[in-house]
Motif scaffolding. Structure first.
Motif, mmCIF file in Angstrom:
data_model
loop_
_atom_site.group_PDB
_atom_site.id
_atom_site.type_symbol
_atom_site.label_atom_id
_atom_site.label_comp_id
_atom_site.label_asym_id
_atom_site.label_seq_id
_atom_site.Cartn_x
_atom_site.Cartn_y
_atom_site.Cartn_z
ATOM 1 N N TYR A 145 0.807 -1.217 0.000
ATOM 2 C CA TYR A 145 0.000 0.000 0.000
ATOM 3 C C TYR A 145 0.845 1.274 0.000
ATOM 4 O O TYR A 145 0.336 2.341 -0.348
ATOM 5 C CB TYR A 145 -0.907 0.013 1.242
ATOM 6 C CG TYR A 145 -1.488 -1.333 1.530
ATOM 7 C CD1 TYR A 145 -2.457 -1.888 0.689
ATOM 8 C CD2 TYR A 145 -1.045 -2.108 2.602
ATOM 9 C CE1 TYR A 145 -2.974 -3.161 0.924
ATOM 10 C CE2 TYR A 145 -1.553 -3.368 2.842
ATOM 11 C CZ TYR A 145 -2.507 -3.894 2.003
ATOM 12 O OH TYR A 145 -3.005 -5.154 2.227
ATOM 13 N N ARG A 164 -7.164 2.181 2.728
ATOM 14 C CA ARG A 164 -6.763 1.204 3.742
ATOM 15 C C ARG A 164 -6.486 1.855 5.099
ATOM 16 O O ARG A 164 -6.466 1.178 6.125
ATOM 17 C CB ARG A 164 -5.518 0.464 3.283
ATOM 18 C CG ARG A 164 -5.769 -0.616 2.254
ATOM 19 C CD ARG A 164 -6.300 -1.864 2.929
ATOM 20 N NE ARG A 164 -6.317 -3.009 2.028
ATOM 21 C CZ ARG A 164 -6.274 -4.263 2.443
ATOM 22 N NH1 ARG A 164 -6.202 -4.538 3.737
ATOM 23 N NH2 ARG A 164 -6.319 -5.250 1.572
ATOM 24 N N ARG A 170 -9.155 -1.534 9.181
ATOM 25 C CA ARG A 170 -9.921 -1.219 7.994
ATOM 26 C C ARG A 170 -10.271 -2.465 7.186
ATOM 27 O O ARG A 170 -9.467 -3.379 7.037
ATOM 28 C CB ARG A 170 -9.123 -0.267 7.088
ATOM 29 C CG ARG A 170 -8.837 1.096 7.701
ATOM 30 C CD ARG A 170 -10.082 1.956 7.691
ATOM 31 N NE ARG A 170 -10.418 2.327 6.325
ATOM 32 C CZ ARG A 170 -11.652 2.552 5.886
ATOM 33 N NH1 ARG A 170 -12.676 2.416 6.689
ATOM 34 N NH2 ARG A 170 -11.861 2.909 4.639
ATOM 35 N N SER A 192 -11.246 -4.199 3.475
ATOM 36 C CA SER A 192 -10.600 -3.981 2.184
ATOM 37 C C SER A 192 -11.548 -4.312 1.052
ATOM 38 O O SER A 192 -12.521 -5.051 1.211
ATOM 39 C CB SER A 192 -9.338 -4.842 2.083
ATOM 40 O OG SER A 192 -9.689 -6.218 2.165
ATOM 41 N N LEU A 244 -10.602 -5.948 -2.213
ATOM 42 C CA LEU A 244 -9.480 -6.530 -2.938
ATOM 43 C C LEU A 244 -9.650 -6.410 -4.444
ATOM 44 O O LEU A 244 -8.654 -6.290 -5.173
ATOM 45 C CB LEU A 244 -9.301 -7.995 -2.538
ATOM 46 C CG LEU A 244 -8.957 -8.252 -1.061
ATOM 47 C CD1 LEU A 244 -8.810 -9.746 -0.807
ATOM 48 C CD2 LEU A 244 -7.682 -7.511 -0.661
ATOM 49 N N GLU A 288 -8.587 -2.861 -5.331
ATOM 50 C CA GLU A 288 -7.135 -2.708 -5.194
ATOM 51 C C GLU A 288 -6.399 -3.377 -6.346
ATOM 52 O O GLU A 288 -5.430 -2.826 -6.893
ATOM 53 C CB GLU A 288 -6.684 -3.294 -3.858
ATOM 54 C CG GLU A 288 -7.139 -2.481 -2.664
ATOM 55 C CD GLU A 288 -6.748 -3.117 -1.340
ATOM 56 O OE1 GLU A 288 -6.093 -4.186 -1.351
ATOM 57 O OE2 GLU A 288 -7.103 -2.552 -0.298
#
Length: 286
Positions: free
Chosen positions: A19, A102, A157, A159, A161, A164
């Motif tokens: 990240y 995040r 947090r 996510s 995915l 991302e």
């Protein structure tokens, strides 16, 4: 980089590496007045912790604003002009494209083109962190404090995915990846993908792809004094030089030639590739 500045680069802890690209910083040497850069729009964001005098940024019409001792720049559509300063010292956290969510509860769309303090982002705990980092006696302790805080936020947090993965694919393949192909690769319809991007990042996939092309082209031109504008633009997905110039003017409100002429001779915040960096040992975590 000016001889009156000292720079450092630190890889993040392994848990943060997906990240965060790096922790880095600048520190003035002596009392020379440093010409700070005009920060252009990009895909990621920068979280600054000042342990010397915070930045002053232009507010137009000759006015200026003093930044907080810890603050986030999330620049997407207009530049930020930092004013010259003498006493500079900060640690910055460079977030990867699409990865701020995040660590921060505020929707991405509410972060765009704003200068938000640690208190704005995380309330009293954020301001406590800023105070502790500013008063820490060593760089190692500052880096430890920042990373411990971010790891704790990461654990809290949830996510997305799919988003991302899509954001990373789009940034890495911004030259030729179409949005329809991206949607297919992550198993979503195009409209579903666009809704994910808008909800989390506050921008469309097309906008992120355009900023990635812009950011990579400008970075190439600033870090390589011999780079030609046309070659760099074509290498990063622009149709031709005119296409890049129009995009640049739309985001920076001036021509690339004028901006680059000044940027190549002053301090800038475009980090060099890791192989060319002078790295310092990362502090033990936690």
């Amino acid at each position: 980089m000016s001889d009156a500045m000292r720079t450092f680069h630190v890889p993040p802890a392994n848990i943060l590496a997906p990240y965060i690209d790096r922790l880095w910083g600048l520190e003035s040497v002596g009392n020379e007045r440093i010409a700070l850069p005009i920060l252009l729009p990009g895909t990621g964001a920068e979280l600054y912790f000042h342990y010397s005098t915070p930045f002053r940024r232009s507010a137009g019409s000759g006015e200026s604003v003093v930044c907080h001792d810890a603050h986030l720049f999330c620049i997407r559509s207009r530049p930020i002009e930092l004013l010259p300063a003498r006493d500079i010292g900060f640690v910055a956290v460079r977030f990867r494209a699409g990865m701020m969510h995040r660590f921060i509860d505020i929707p991405g769309g509410e972060l765009i083109d704003r200068d938000l303090s640690a208190d704005d982002l995380w309330g009293a705990t954020g301001q406590t962190l800023a105070t502790r980092v500013a008063s820490a006696e060593t760089l190692t302790e500052r880096l430890r404090l920042i990373q411990c805080f971010l790891v704790e936020r990461l654990a809290r947090r949830s996510s997305d995915l799919v988003f991302e993965h899509a954001a990373t694919l789009l940034y890495d393949n911004c030259i030729d990846l179409t949005i329809d192909h991206l949607a297919e690769r992550v198993g979503l319809g195009r409209r579903q993908l666009e809704r994910r991007f808008n909800a989390i990042a506050g921008q469309t996939p097309v906008e992120l792809r355009g900023l990635a092309r812009f950011q990579k082209t400008v970075r190439t031109l600033i870090l390589d004094n011999g780079a030609q504008t046309t070659d760099a633009a074509l290498a990063h997905g622009y149709y031709d030089q005119a296409h890049f110039i129009r995009h640049f003017r739309g985001l920076a409100a001036e021509s690339p030639e004028r901006h680059l002429k000044a940027a190549r001779t002053r301090t800038h915040f475009y980090n060099t590739p890791w192989r060319a960096c002078t790295k310092i040992a990362a502090p033990l975590y936690p």
